[in-house]
Design a protein around this motif. Structure first.
Motif, PDB file in Angstrom:
ATOM      1  N   GLY A 109       8.358 -12.109   6.005  1.00 30.94           N
ATOM      2  CA  GLY A 109       9.030 -10.848   6.271  1.00 30.94           C
ATOM      3  C   GLY A 109       8.070  -9.676   6.353  1.00 30.94           C
ATOM      4  O   GLY A 109       8.283  -8.719   7.102  1.00 30.94           O
ATOM      5  N   ALA A 110       6.994  -9.759   5.582  1.00 26.07           N
ATOM      6  CA  ALA A 110       6.063  -8.629   5.472  1.00 26.07           C
ATOM      7  C   ALA A 110       4.844  -8.734   6.384  1.00 26.07           C
ATOM      8  O   ALA A 110       4.165  -7.730   6.618  1.00 26.07           O
ATOM      9  N   ARG A 111       4.548  -9.923   6.900  1.00 26.77           N
ATOM     10  CA  ARG A 111       3.243 -10.214   7.496  1.00 26.77           C
ATOM     11  C   ARG A 111       2.751  -9.174   8.517  1.00 26.77           C
ATOM     12  O   ARG A 111       1.662  -8.610   8.373  1.00 26.77           O
ATOM     13  N   SER A 112       3.524  -8.915   9.562  1.00 30.53           N
ATOM     14  CA  SER A 112       3.018  -8.078  10.651  1.00 30.53           C
ATOM     15  C   SER A 112       2.743  -6.655  10.186  1.00 30.53           C
ATOM     16  O   SER A 112       1.720  -6.058  10.545  1.00 30.53           O
ATOM     17  N   LEU A 113       3.637  -6.102   9.374  1.00 25.97           N
ATOM     18  CA  LEU A 113       3.418  -4.748   8.863  1.00 25.97           C
ATOM     19  C   LEU A 113       2.269  -4.717   7.876  1.00 25.97           C
ATOM     20  O   LEU A 113       1.468  -3.772   7.850  1.00 25.97           O
ATOM     21  N   TRP A 114       2.160  -5.761   7.064  1.00 30.37           N
ATOM     22  CA  TRP A 114       1.075  -5.831   6.078  1.00 30.37           C
ATOM     23  C   TRP A 114      -0.281  -5.843   6.774  1.00 30.37           C
ATOM     24  O   TRP A 114      -1.212  -5.134   6.378  1.00 30.37           O
ATOM     25  N   GLN A 115      -0.405  -6.646   7.805  1.00 29.29           N
ATOM     26  CA  GLN A 115      -1.691  -6.803   8.477  1.00 29.29           C
ATOM     27  C   GLN A 115      -2.105  -5.554   9.244  1.00 29.29           C
ATOM     28  O   GLN A 115      -3.270  -5.405   9.599  1.00 29.29           O
ATOM     29  N   SER A 116      -1.168  -4.642   9.480  1.00 31.48           N
ATOM     30  CA  SER A 116      -1.518  -3.372  10.129  1.00 31.48           C
ATOM     31  C   SER A 116      -1.655  -2.244   9.109  1.00 31.48           C
ATOM     32  O   SER A 116      -1.796  -1.086   9.486  1.00 31.48           O
ATOM     33  N   GLY A 117      -1.612  -2.608   7.818  1.00 30.81           N
ATOM     34  CA  GLY A 117      -1.856  -1.609   6.779  1.00 30.81           C
ATOM     35  C   GLY A 117      -0.651  -0.799   6.358  1.00 30.81           C
ATOM     36  O   GLY A 117      -0.779   0.146   5.589  1.00 30.81           O
ATOM     37  N   HIS A 118       0.559  -1.181   6.811  1.00 32.93           N
ATOM     38  CA  HIS A 118       1.777  -0.469   6.425  1.00 32.93           C
ATOM     39  C   HIS A 118       2.398  -1.194   5.221  1.00 32.93           C
ATOM     40  O   HIS A 118       3.405  -1.893   5.338  1.00 32.93           O
ATOM     41  N   PHE A 119       1.780  -1.009   4.073  1.00 35.72           N
ATOM     42  CA  PHE A 119       2.142  -1.809   2.906  1.00 35.72           C
ATOM     43  C   PHE A 119       3.544  -1.491   2.382  1.00 35.72           C
ATOM     44  O   PHE A 119       4.283  -2.399   1.999  1.00 35.72           O
ATOM     45  N   ARG A 138      12.657  -1.451  -3.509  1.00 33.81           N
ATOM     46  CA  ARG A 138      13.162  -1.406  -2.143  1.00 33.81           C
ATOM     47  C   ARG A 138      13.751  -0.038  -1.785  1.00 33.81           C
ATOM     48  O   ARG A 138      13.448   0.517  -0.729  1.00 33.81           O
ATOM     49  N   ASN A 139      14.588   0.542  -2.643  1.00 36.62           N
ATOM     50  CA  ASN A 139      15.235   1.809  -2.303  1.00 36.62           C
ATOM     51  C   ASN A 139      14.242   2.956  -2.136  1.00 36.62           C
ATOM     52  O   ASN A 139      14.288   3.669  -1.126  1.00 36.62           O
ATOM     53  N   PRO A 140      13.310   3.175  -3.072  1.00 36.57           N
ATOM     54  CA  PRO A 140      12.316   4.231  -2.846  1.00 36.57           C
ATOM     55  C   PRO A 140      11.449   3.969  -1.614  1.00 36.57           C
ATOM     56  O   PRO A 140      11.124   4.893  -0.871  1.00 36.57           O
ATOM     57  N   ASN A 141      11.082   2.703  -1.392  1.00 40.14           N
ATOM     58  CA  ASN A 141      10.226   2.384  -0.251  1.00 40.14           C
ATOM     59  C   ASN A 141      10.904   2.638   1.084  1.00 40.14           C
ATOM     60  O   ASN A 141      10.245   2.851   2.100  1.00 40.14           O
ATOM     61  N   SER A 142      12.234   2.604   1.097  1.00 45.23           N
ATOM     62  CA  SER A 142      12.943   2.833   2.356  1.00 45.23           C
ATOM     63  C   SER A 142      12.837   4.287   2.789  1.00 45.23           C
ATOM     64  O   SER A 142      13.089   4.613   3.949  1.00 45.23           O
ATOM     65  N   HIS A 143      12.428   5.160   1.870  1.00 42.29           N
ATOM     66  CA  HIS A 143      12.243   6.575   2.197  1.00 42.29           C
ATOM     67  C   HIS A 143      10.754   6.846   2.382  1.00 42.29           C
ATOM     68  O   HIS A 143      10.179   7.706   1.713  1.00 42.29           O
ATOM     69  N   VAL A 144      10.133   6.087   3.299  1.00 40.24           N
ATOM     70  CA  VAL A 144       8.680   6.129   3.451  1.00 40.24           C
ATOM     71  C   VAL A 144       8.173   7.502   3.865  1.00 40.24           C
ATOM     72  O   VAL A 144       7.032   7.848   3.597  1.00 40.24           O
ATOM     73  N   GLY A 145       9.010   8.289   4.520  1.00 38.10           N
ATOM     74  CA  GLY A 145       8.539   9.604   4.956  1.00 38.10           C
ATOM     75  C   GLY A 145       8.286  10.554   3.815  1.00 38.10           C
ATOM     76  O   GLY A 145       7.566  11.542   3.965  1.00 38.10           O
ATOM     77  N   ASN A 146       8.870  10.267   2.646  1.00 36.52           N
ATOM     78  CA  ASN A 146       8.734  11.160   1.507  1.00 36.52           C
ATOM     79  C   ASN A 146       7.732  10.668   0.476  1.00 36.52           C
ATOM     80  O   ASN A 146       7.510  11.324  -0.542  1.00 36.52           O
ATOM     81  N   LEU A 147       7.145   9.508   0.710  1.00 35.20           N
ATOM     82  CA  LEU A 147       6.233   8.928  -0.256  1.00 35.20           C
ATOM     83  C   LEU A 147       4.891   8.610   0.383  1.00 35.20           C
ATOM     84  O   LEU A 147       4.821   8.252   1.556  1.00 35.20           O
ATOM     85  N   PRO A 148       3.800   8.728  -0.377  1.00 31.84           N
ATOM     86  CA  PRO A 148       2.488   8.355   0.169  1.00 31.84           C
ATOM     87  C   PRO A 148       2.412   6.843   0.361  1.00 31.84           C
ATOM     88  O   PRO A 148       3.158   6.092  -0.283  1.00 31.84           O
ATOM     89  N   GLU A 149       1.534   6.417   1.230  1.00 31.86           N
ATOM     90  CA  GLU A 149       1.358   4.989   1.458  1.00 31.86           C
ATOM     91  C   GLU A 149       0.877   4.319   0.174  1.00 31.86           C
ATOM     92  O   GLU A 149       0.120   4.893  -0.601  1.00 31.86           O
TER      93      GLU A 149
END
Length: 241
Positions: A117-127, A203-214
């Motif tokens: 589920g995570a592979r493609s985003l992980w490999q592009s640095g979108h942890f 999961r819930n905090p991560n879904s608000h990626v625009g408000n959190l640092p990578e």
């Protein structure tokens, strides 16, 4: 942290690339230097070594020093390949000498529901987004296992892991056999609480990626490992209807 399943293979691929991109004198009388291999051969091998680069560091391109000489276009890759090869070869010794030879975990060794589920985003640095994608995958696989699309995430796991007997439309996941023991009740309650925590605190905090640092890669790996553990419990559970 170096996490390569077959270091010998990676070194072999890097060696081939290093040989192809080595700078050698021109032989056509023009003088100057050129890469030893043909551009086609180098491009083909680059497809492999760039996968090695991104596996070790998704931001590897930031380390490249581009060449202004078109005849030496792969010079930056060549230098990085030498650095990566040296790091792989000496990784075990470096970690031992620096006191960092603790057990390691690789994202690719996590439960397939989490990693695929995570592979493609992980490999592009979108942890952070990668962890969110893993959470969605595990939620979907749990729904599939229960054949239940009426609930999701926290409500899904609360219902599925209840110690109550199953009823119509409410199948249960049994992490251990339902023998009426305190162990059974403890496991059901514990995995339910763990699932609630994964979705509420990760999961819930991560879904608000625009408000959190990578996330850093290590932070992301810790969160991904949490969902991997949840996936193993769900995957290994029996369904009681």
């Amino acid at each position: 942290m170096i996490t390569i399943a077959d270091p010998s293979w990676a070194i072999q691929q890097l060696d081939r690339f290093i040989a192809l991109t080595e700078l050698v004198p021109r032989t056509n009388g023009r003088g100057g230097l050129r890469h030893a291999g043909s551009n086609d051969d180098i491009t083909a091998q680059a497809a492999i070594v760039e996968r090695i680069f991104v596996h070790l560091d998704p931001q590897w391109r930031d380390q490249l020093r581009p060449s202004i000489n078109p005849d030496q276009a792969w010079k930056g890759h060549w230098a990085l390949a030498i650095r990566v090869k040296t790091t792989i070869i000496n990784d075990a010794e470096i970690r031992e000498k620096l006191g960092d030879n603790a057990p390691q975990i690789s994202a690719s060794s996590l439960h397939p529901w989490a990693w695929e589920g995570a592979r493609s985003l992980w490999q592009s640095g979108h942890f952070r987004e990668a962890v969110t994608a893993a959470a969605r995958k595990i939620n979907a696989e749990t729904q599939n296992k229960l054949n239940d699309r009426t609930r999701s995430e926290t409500k899904l796991f609360q219902d599925a892991l209840s110690t109550n007997a199953p009823t119509a439309g409410h199948p249960r996941l049994r992490v251990v056999p339902n023998d009426g023991s305190a162990t059974f009740a403890s496991m059901q309650r514990g995995v339910m609480a763990f699932a609630e925590g994964c979705f509420a605190a990760i999961r819930n905090p991560n879904s608000h990626v625009g408000n959190l640092p990578e996330l850093t890669e290590h932070e992301g790996l810790e969160q991904l490992a949490a969902f991997s553990l949840l996936a193993r419990w769900v995957d290994g559970a029996s369904v009681e209807t």
